[in-house]
Design a protein around this motif. Structure first.
Motif, PDB file in Angstrom:
ATOM      1  N   VAL A 286       0.354-105.839  97.782  1.00 15.25           N
ATOM      2  CA  VAL A 286       0.214-107.350  98.226  1.00 15.25           C
ATOM      3  C   VAL A 286       0.195-108.024  96.580  1.00 15.25           C
ATOM      4  O   VAL A 286      -0.004-107.399  95.481  1.00 15.25           O
ATOM      5  CB  VAL A 286      -1.122-107.517  98.629  1.00 15.25           C
ATOM      6  CG1 VAL A 286      -1.459-108.806  98.363  1.00 15.25           C
ATOM      7  CG2 VAL A 286      -1.206-106.996  99.971  1.00 15.25           C
ATOM      8  N   ASN A 287       1.086-109.077  96.534  1.00 18.23           N
ATOM      9  CA  ASN A 287       0.991-109.896  95.335  1.00 18.23           C
ATOM     10  C   ASN A 287      -0.194-110.790  95.148  1.00 18.23           C
ATOM     11  O   ASN A 287      -0.564-111.168  93.934  1.00 18.23           O
ATOM     12  CB  ASN A 287       2.295-110.864  95.534  1.00 18.23           C
ATOM     13  CG  ASN A 287       3.666-110.216  95.486  1.00 18.23           C
ATOM     14  OD1 ASN A 287       4.041-109.826  96.742  1.00 18.23           O
ATOM     15  ND2 ASN A 287       4.309-109.735  94.454  1.00 18.23           N
ATOM     16  N   LEU A 288      -0.905-111.188  96.141  1.00 20.80           N
ATOM     17  CA  LEU A 288      -1.747-112.323  95.963  1.00 20.80           C
ATOM     18  C   LEU A 288      -2.769-112.137  96.968  1.00 20.80           C
ATOM     19  O   LEU A 288      -2.340-112.279  98.323  1.00 20.80           O
ATOM     20  CB  LEU A 288      -1.028-113.957  95.794  1.00 20.80           C
ATOM     21  CG  LEU A 288      -2.024-115.017  95.594  1.00 20.80           C
ATOM     22  CD1 LEU A 288      -2.460-115.084  94.245  1.00 20.80           C
ATOM     23  CD2 LEU A 288      -1.085-116.287  95.710  1.00 20.80           C
TER      24      LEU A 288
ATOM     25  N   ASP B 120       9.814-109.107 100.748  1.00 22.10           N
ATOM     26  CA  ASP B 120       9.746-109.141  99.130  1.00 22.10           C
ATOM     27  C   ASP B 120       8.636-109.605  98.343  1.00 22.10           C
ATOM     28  O   ASP B 120       8.523-109.300  97.381  1.00 22.10           O
ATOM     29  CB  ASP B 120      10.972-110.448  98.977  1.00 22.10           C
ATOM     30  CG  ASP B 120      12.088-109.919  99.606  1.00 22.10           C
ATOM     31  OD1 ASP B 120      12.798-108.738  99.389  1.00 22.10           O
ATOM     32  OD2 ASP B 120      12.709-110.964 100.288  1.00 22.10           O
ATOM     33  N   LEU B 121       7.836-110.644  99.117  1.00 23.50           N
ATOM     34  CA  LEU B 121       6.504-110.719  98.551  1.00 23.50           C
ATOM     35  C   LEU B 121       5.474-110.796  99.793  1.00 23.50           C
ATOM     36  O   LEU B 121       5.832-111.127 100.805  1.00 23.50           O
ATOM     37  CB  LEU B 121       6.515-112.211  97.831  1.00 23.50           C
ATOM     38  CG  LEU B 121       7.615-112.376  96.674  1.00 23.50           C
ATOM     39  CD1 LEU B 121       7.802-113.903  96.196  1.00 23.50           C
ATOM     40  CD2 LEU B 121       7.256-111.684  95.480  1.00 23.50           C
TER      41      LEU B 121
ATOM     42  N   GLY C 220      -0.105-102.530  94.594  1.00 24.05           N
ATOM     43  CA  GLY C 220       0.986-102.983  94.529  1.00 24.05           C
ATOM     44  C   GLY C 220       1.898-103.367  95.958  1.00 24.05           C
ATOM     45  O   GLY C 220       2.804-103.604  95.989  1.00 24.05           O
TER      46      GLY C 220
ATOM     47  N   ALA D  49      -3.760-104.991  96.687  1.00 24.52           N
ATOM     48  CA  ALA D  49      -3.098-105.768  95.564  1.00 24.52           C
ATOM     49  C   ALA D  49      -2.997-105.019  94.309  1.00 24.52           C
ATOM     50  O   ALA D  49      -1.997-104.824  93.569  1.00 24.52           O
ATOM     51  CB  ALA D  49      -3.952-107.026  95.442  1.00 24.52           C
TER      52      ALA D  49
ATOM     53  N   THR E 189       0.374-119.649 100.825  1.00 26.30           N
ATOM     54  CA  THR E 189       1.824-119.047 101.033  1.00 26.30           C
ATOM     55  C   THR E 189       2.813-120.175 100.787  1.00 26.30           C
ATOM     56  O   THR E 189       3.808-119.945 100.443  1.00 26.30           O
ATOM     57  CB  THR E 189       1.804-118.369 102.584  1.00 26.30           C
ATOM     58  OG1 THR E 189       0.927-117.385 102.693  1.00 26.30           O
ATOM     59  CG2 THR E 189       3.087-117.920 102.825  1.00 26.30           C
TER      60      THR E 189
ATOM     61  N   ALA F 151       6.622 -99.017  97.815  1.00 26.33           N
ATOM     62  CA  ALA F 151       5.774 -99.975  97.323  1.00 26.33           C
ATOM     63  C   ALA F 151       4.723 -99.563  96.424  1.00 26.33           C
ATOM     64  O   ALA F 151       4.355-100.288  95.446  1.00 26.33           O
ATOM     65  CB  ALA F 151       5.083-101.021  98.536  1.00 26.33           C
TER      66      ALA F 151
ATOM     67  N   LEU G  81       3.438-120.751  97.177  1.00 32.57           N
ATOM     68  CA  LEU G  81       4.534-119.943  96.823  1.00 32.57           C
ATOM     69  C   LEU G  81       5.934-119.971  96.976  1.00 32.57           C
ATOM     70  O   LEU G  81       6.938-119.949  96.426  1.00 32.57           O
ATOM     71  CB  LEU G  81       4.106-118.377  97.210  1.00 32.57           C
ATOM     72  CG  LEU G  81       5.035-117.161  96.641  1.00 32.57           C
ATOM     73  CD1 LEU G  81       4.929-116.982  95.158  1.00 32.57           C
ATOM     74  CD2 LEU G  81       4.447-115.874  97.128  1.00 32.57           C
TER      75      LEU G  81
ATOM     76  N   ILE H  68       8.533-113.743 102.491  1.00 30.96           N
ATOM     77  CA  ILE H  68       7.278-113.831 102.312  1.00 30.96           C
ATOM     78  C   ILE H  68       6.505-113.266 103.472  1.00 30.96           C
ATOM     79  O   ILE H  68       6.545-114.181 104.392  1.00 30.96           O
ATOM     80  CB  ILE H  68       6.771-115.016 101.636  1.00 30.96           C
ATOM     81  CG1 ILE H  68       7.418-115.264 100.523  1.00 30.96           C
ATOM     82  CG2 ILE H  68       5.376-114.551 101.452  1.00 30.96           C
ATOM     83  CD1 ILE H  68       7.169-116.719  99.962  1.00 30.96           C
TER      84      ILE H  68
ATOM     85  N   VAL I 155       1.461-112.541 100.610  1.00 33.71           N
ATOM     86  CA  VAL I 155       0.185-113.165 100.201  1.00 33.71           C
ATOM     87  C   VAL I 155      -0.662-112.716 101.695  1.00 33.71           C
ATOM     88  O   VAL I 155      -0.724-112.808 102.540  1.00 33.71           O
ATOM     89  CB  VAL I 155       0.314-114.640 100.342  1.00 33.71           C
ATOM     90  CG1 VAL I 155      -0.913-115.200 100.061  1.00 33.71           C
ATOM     91  CG2 VAL I 155       1.382-115.129  99.328  1.00 33.71           C
TER      92      VAL I 155
END
Length: 260
Positions: free
Chosen positions: A179-181, A121-122, A177, A174, A192, A152, A195, A102, A124
C-alpha cells in the motif's frame, strides 16, 4: 459512461475514470462475470485518450472477498481453468493499459481481491482495510495471487501471508510495500482523488511512456534495463511534450501539454 454490467459501474470526472465493483451484498466477489466486466472496462478506458487515471474501488464495506467460491464447486478442469485464465487476463489488463491504475481499498481485500490490489500501480487504503491470501485454509492455495503479491512485498512476507492465511492490517500493508498511503476511513475517496489529480497535471503521453517503461525494465538485469531505458528516455526527450516541459521550466511558466 455507465457500461451495462451487472457487476461494475464506471463514472468519469475531469480525466479520472472510477471503476466500482458493485456487488456489495456479497462483498464484491470476483466471479467470472465480474472479472470479464472489469477486463472489458479497462480495455475500453485504456483506448480513451480523455482518461488520464483509472481508480478501481468497491461499493459497500469490503473491497473484494476474492473469487466466487460458489461457481468453483463441482466444475470440470476446463471450467476451473477458464476462471483462472480470466483472472490472469484481468490482472494483465491493469498493467497493460497506459493510464496509471489506483486501487482505493476499504475493508477486506482477500485472495484474488488482494491480488487485484497488488496488481494496481498505486494503492490508497482506508485505515480499516485488511489484506490476505487465506486460500490455504480452505485447501486452495492462492497461487495466482502469489504472483502479484510476492512481487509487491517480497518472498518472505508473501510466504508468511500465503502459508498462514492470516490477514494484515493497512499499516502493515504499507510497511511491507503493498500500500502507498493509509488514510482515515472518511477520507478515502478524497485522498484517492487527490492522488489521481496530481497525476493528471503531468503530460498524458509522458505518463503512459513512464508506466510502460517501468514494467519493461523492472525484471530485467541492470545492464539491460539501463540500455532499454536510455533508449526510452532519448525517444521521450524528442517528443513535443518533453521539449515543451523543459522549455517551460527554463522560462518559469506552466507547460502546455498536447499529448504528443
Amino acid at each position: 459512461m455507465r457500461p451495462n454490467f451487472a457487476t461494475t459501474t464506471v463514472e468519469r470526472d475531469t480525466g479520472i475514470a472510477f471503476v466500482t465493483l458493485n456487488r456489495p451484498e456479497r462483498r464484491n466477489p470476483l466471479s467470472l462475470e465480474a472479472m470479464r466486466d472489469v477486463t472489458a472496462t479497462l480495455r475500453k478506458l485504456g483506448g480513451d485518450d480523455t482518461v488520464r487515471v483509472v481508480v478501481i474501488g468497491a461499493a459497500g464495506p469490503a473491497f473484494s472477498a476474492g473469487h466466487d467460491l460458489k461457481e468453483m464447486i463441482g466444475r470440470t478442469l476446463m471450467e476451473e481453468q477458464a476462471i483462472f485464465d480470466a483472472c490472469v487476463e484481468m490482472m494483465q489488463a491493469v498493467e497493460g493499459i497506459g493510464q496509471p491504475v489506483i486501487a482505493s481499498v476499504q475493508g477486506a481485500a482477500l485472495a484474488a481481491g488482494c491480488q487485484l490490489v497488488a496488481s494496481c500501480d498505486l494503492v490508497v487504503a482506508s485505515s480499516n482495510a485488511t489484506f490476505g491470501t487465506p486460500g490455504v485454509k480452505i485447501g486452495l492455495f492462492c497461487s495466482t495471487p502469489m504472483v502479484a503479491v510476492s512481487r509487491a512485498i517480497g518472498r518472505k512476507r508473501a510466504l508468511q501471508m500465503l502459508l498462514t492465511g492470516q490477514t494484515i492490517d493497512a499499516d502493515t500493508a504499507a510497511d511491507w510495500g503493498l500500500v502507498n498511503l493509509v488514510v482515515p476511513d472518511e477520507d478515502l475517496a478524497a485522498e484517492t482523488r487527490a492522488l489521481a489529480e496530481r497525476i493528471t497535471t503531468a503530460s498524458p503521453l509522458t505518463v503512459r511512456i513512464g508506466k510502460q517503461a517501468f514494467y519493461r525494465q523492472i525484471d530485467l538485469p541492470q545492464d539491460r534495463a539501463y540500455d532499454a531505458m536510455a533508449e526510452t528516455m532519448a525517444t521521450n526527450a524528442v517528443n513535443h511534450d518533453a521539449q515543451e516541459g523543459m522549455q517551460a521550466f527554463l522560462e518559469k511558466r506552466t507547460p502546455q501539454w498536447e499529448g504528443r
